[in-house]
Scaffold this active site. Structure first.
Site, PDB file in Angstrom:
ATOM      1  N   SER A   1      22.371 -10.159  12.059  1.00 55.82           N
ATOM      2  CA  SER A   1      21.286  -9.349  12.629  1.00 55.82           C
ATOM      3  C   SER A   1      21.158  -9.609  14.120  1.00 55.82           C
ATOM      4  O   SER A   1      21.390 -10.733  14.585  1.00 55.82           O
ATOM      5  CB  SER A   1      19.977  -9.697  11.930  1.00 55.82           C
ATOM      6  OG  SER A   1      18.877  -9.377  12.745  1.00 55.82           O
TER       7      SER A   1
ATOM      8  N   ALA B   1       3.968  -5.906  10.916  1.00 52.98           N
ATOM      9  CA  ALA B   1       2.941  -4.974  11.394  1.00 52.98           C
ATOM     10  C   ALA B   1       2.448  -4.049  10.287  1.00 52.98           C
ATOM     11  O   ALA B   1       1.673  -3.134  10.537  1.00 52.98           O
ATOM     12  CB  ALA B   1       3.493  -4.150  12.556  1.00 52.98           C
ATOM     13  N   GLY B   2       2.940  -4.267   9.069  1.00 55.13           N
ATOM     14  CA  GLY B   2       2.533  -3.384   7.968  1.00 55.13           C
ATOM     15  C   GLY B   2       3.150  -2.008   8.080  1.00 55.13           C
ATOM     16  O   GLY B   2       2.634  -1.031   7.533  1.00 55.13           O
TER      17      GLY B   2
ATOM     18  N   GLU C   1      13.821  -5.369  -3.623  1.00 53.06           N
ATOM     19  CA  GLU C   1      12.620  -6.064  -3.145  1.00 53.06           C
ATOM     20  C   GLU C   1      11.909  -6.817  -4.272  1.00 53.06           C
ATOM     21  O   GLU C   1      11.523  -7.970  -4.108  1.00 53.06           O
ATOM     22  CB  GLU C   1      11.662  -5.058  -2.493  1.00 53.06           C
ATOM     23  CG  GLU C   1      10.409  -5.724  -1.965  1.00 53.06           C
ATOM     24  CD  GLU C   1       9.822  -5.069  -0.742  1.00 53.06           C
ATOM     25  OE1 GLU C   1      10.529  -4.297  -0.069  1.00 53.06           O
ATOM     26  OE2 GLU C   1       8.647  -5.339  -0.457  1.00 53.06           O
TER      27      GLU C   1
ATOM     28  N   HIS D   1      -2.911   1.460  -2.081  1.00 51.15           N
ATOM     29  CA  HIS D   1      -3.073   0.620  -3.285  1.00 51.15           C
ATOM     30  C   HIS D   1      -3.272   1.480  -4.522  1.00 51.15           C
ATOM     31  O   HIS D   1      -4.127   1.190  -5.369  1.00 51.15           O
ATOM     32  CB  HIS D   1      -4.222  -0.393  -3.100  1.00 51.15           C
ATOM     33  CG  HIS D   1      -3.803  -1.582  -2.269  1.00 51.15           C
ATOM     34  ND1 HIS D   1      -3.018  -2.586  -2.777  1.00 51.15           N
ATOM     35  CD2 HIS D   1      -4.026  -1.879  -0.971  1.00 51.15           C
ATOM     36  CE1 HIS D   1      -2.794  -3.482  -1.814  1.00 51.15           C
ATOM     37  NE2 HIS D   1      -3.385  -3.070  -0.714  1.00 51.15           N
TER      38      HIS D   1
ATOM     39  N   ASP E   1       6.738   2.499  -0.015  1.00 49.73           N
ATOM     40  CA  ASP E   1       7.425   2.290   1.262  1.00 49.73           C
ATOM     41  C   ASP E   1       8.868   2.805   1.219  1.00 49.73           C
ATOM     42  O   ASP E   1       9.337   3.477   2.143  1.00 49.73           O
ATOM     43  CB  ASP E   1       7.445   0.790   1.607  1.00 49.73           C
ATOM     44  CG  ASP E   1       6.086   0.145   1.447  1.00 49.73           C
ATOM     45  OD1 ASP E   1       5.081   0.860   1.599  1.00 49.73           O
ATOM     46  OD2 ASP E   1       6.031  -1.060   1.156  1.00 49.73           O
TER      47      ASP E   1
HETATM   48  C1  GLA Z   1       2.435  -2.405   0.355  1.00 49.17           C
HETATM   49  C2  GLA Z   1       3.356  -2.169  -0.830  1.00 49.17           C
HETATM   50  C3  GLA Z   1       3.283  -0.711  -1.290  1.00 49.17           C
HETATM   51  C4  GLA Z   1       1.843  -0.280  -1.510  1.00 49.17           C
HETATM   52  C5  GLA Z   1       0.983  -0.637  -0.309  1.00 49.17           C
HETATM   53  C6  GLA Z   1      -0.485  -0.343  -0.531  1.00 49.17           C
HETATM   54  O1  GLA Z   1       2.888  -1.697   1.472  1.00 49.17           O
HETATM   55  O2  GLA Z   1       4.693  -2.484  -0.499  1.00 49.17           O
HETATM   56  O3  GLA Z   1       4.056  -0.537  -2.449  1.00 49.17           O
HETATM   57  O4  GLA Z   1       1.327  -0.826  -2.696  1.00 49.17           O
HETATM   58  O5  GLA Z   1       1.113  -2.014   0.030  1.00 49.17           O
HETATM   59  O6  GLA Z   1      -0.691   1.021  -0.663  1.00 49.17           O
END
Ligand code: GLA
Length: 413
Positions: free
Chosen positions: A89, A146-147, A183, A56, A195
């Site tokens: 897909s 899953a982040g 995005e 963040h 990301d």
């Molecule tokens: C998500 C967002 C990123 C970043 C993170 C937190 O993954 O896509 O751009 O802000 O949260 O670090």
């Protein structure tokens, strides 16, 4: 106890690895052929990521230290003599079949927006192209929700494929920017660029030091295996709820903090020591906004400290200090930034209690995954402790991976 959850059995912990890259690329090519009835021109792929530290802070021009993981998204694709963009897909029945010349954000919804958005983001570069028709088959390995940035992997694999099919000769950073635009402006999801940078620019065996002010990067050696260490990923399977709204709210808080401090971004709000930081922060009237600023400013400093330790020696030599920085990052995200949820805290606490050098949530929070820096021969034991803690809470069983620093986006065949 949540009766819907299936409690984990500590005995069933398995550290799964992603299927091999060349086999997966072969599979994507076959899926393309089965679906479209002819052979693709090529296969491109891009990885998911974990962020080791620097959470963040990307949207406040901070520093991050992500790495690509071995799970990738594959895009088998071919140019066609039409103006249709057709996207399919292996994981979902939704299909896209649209006139590629008239793409608008409103016209595409769901996951295909992350593919179409890249073509749309590159539109100024392809204005002279006679046709832009293409067929794309997506085959993703990055676990969804899953982040671990499955959407960035999807965008970045698409960017590689589209750039190659249209012979656009873009730089890697152009593809990062196209993926970010896809995005934020096309799919309508907030992102700070961490990301996509990690997915495109990471190098095998390395973490990526990322300066989010100008997206400049530097590979940082991150070879844990040769040092008897491992980075354990726990996909907590916690349901993401209100993620977009909370993310937007945190960004807004951090912008308010920068404004109150009279700086363009919190990156510019440096303080020499904790006392100077408290004095600086006292200029922010709102208590919540003040805590948000405290997180961002201290997290940026933790990334610099982490990077300095890695420059000064191996991970093994500084494992205790590095672990302490990971712990401090999580605690700050829990207390000051308030983006953790019980699943994340339980996984982190259990990992620490089981002997991890350090553990923290990774990614945006509100669900998703945690990472733990562990002795390689204790990875299963730590995973087992997390499974047990989840079972005790009545949480669904978590899923474990080892984070193996992998190569960024590129062509497979
Ligand atoms: C998500 C967002 C990123 C970043 C993170 C937190 O993954 O896509 O751009 O802000 O949260 O670090």
């Amino acid at each position: 106890m949540n009766s819907a959850a299936s409690p984990a059995s500590p005995a069933t912990v398995e550290l799964s690895a992603a299927p091999g890259r060349s086999e997966a690329a072969e599979r994507a090519a076959q899926l393309f052929e089965e679906s479209f009835g002819y052979e693709p021109d090529g296969v491109w792929s891009a990885p998911g990521r974990v962020n080791i530290i620097g959470e963040h802070v990307d949207y406040q021009d901070g520093f991050c230290l992500p790495m690509a993981i071995s799970h990738r998204c594959f895009a088998a694709a071919a140019r066609t003599p039409t103006d249709r963009l057709r996207v399919r897909s292996a994981q979902d029945e939704t299909v896209l079949d649209i006139d590629a010349r008239t793409l608008t954000p409103e016209a595409v919804t769901g996951w295909p927006a992350y593919v179409a958005g890249v073509l749309w983001a590159l539109r100024s570069r392809i204005s002279g192209a006679s046709t832009r028709g293409m067929d794309i088959m997506i085959d993703g390995q990055v676990p969804l929700g899953a982040g671990l940035s499955s959407s960035a992997a999807l965008e970045c694999a698409s960017a590689e494929a589209i750039e190659a099919l249209l012979t656009l000769s873009t730089e890697p950073l152009d593809r990062v920017r196209a993926a970010i635009t896809a995005e934020t402006d096309f799919a309508g999801a907030s992102t700070g660029g961490l990301d996509q940078s990690a997915s495109v620019l990471s190098r095998e065996g390395h973490a990526l030091f990322l300066d989010c002010r100008d997206f400049s990067t530097r590979p940082v050696p991150w070879d844990l295996a040769s040092q008897g260490l491992a980075l354990l990923i726990t996909d907590t399977r916690a349901e993401h709820s209100h993620v977009d709204g909370e993310y937007t709210a945190r960004r807004a808080d951090s912008e308010r903090a920068a404004e109150a401090l009279g700086v363009p971004t919190l990156r510019d709000a440096e303080a020499a020591d904790p006392a100077a930081l408290q004095t600086l922060l006292s200029r922010i009237g709102d208590e919540v906004v003040r805590r948000r600023a405290h997180h961002v400013i201290t997290e940026i400093q933790r990334v610099k400290d982490f990077d300095a330790l890695l420059a000064a020696g191996s991970v093994r030599e500084h494992v205790a200090e590095l672990g302490a920085l990971l712990n401090a990052s999580h605690d700050s995200l829990r207390e000051d930034y308030e983006v953790t949820v019980p699943h994340l805290d339980v996984a982190v606490d259990a990992a620490r209690a089981a002997g991890a050098h350090g553990a923290r949530m990774t990614g945006g929070g509100f669900g998703g995954s945690t990472i733990a820096l562990v002795e390689a021969d204790q990875a299963e034991q730590v995973a087992s402790a997390i499974s047990t803690a989840f079972a005790e809470q009545g949480f669904e069983a978590p899923v474990f991976f080892l984070a193996l620093p992998s190569e960024g986006a590129g062509q497979d065949r």
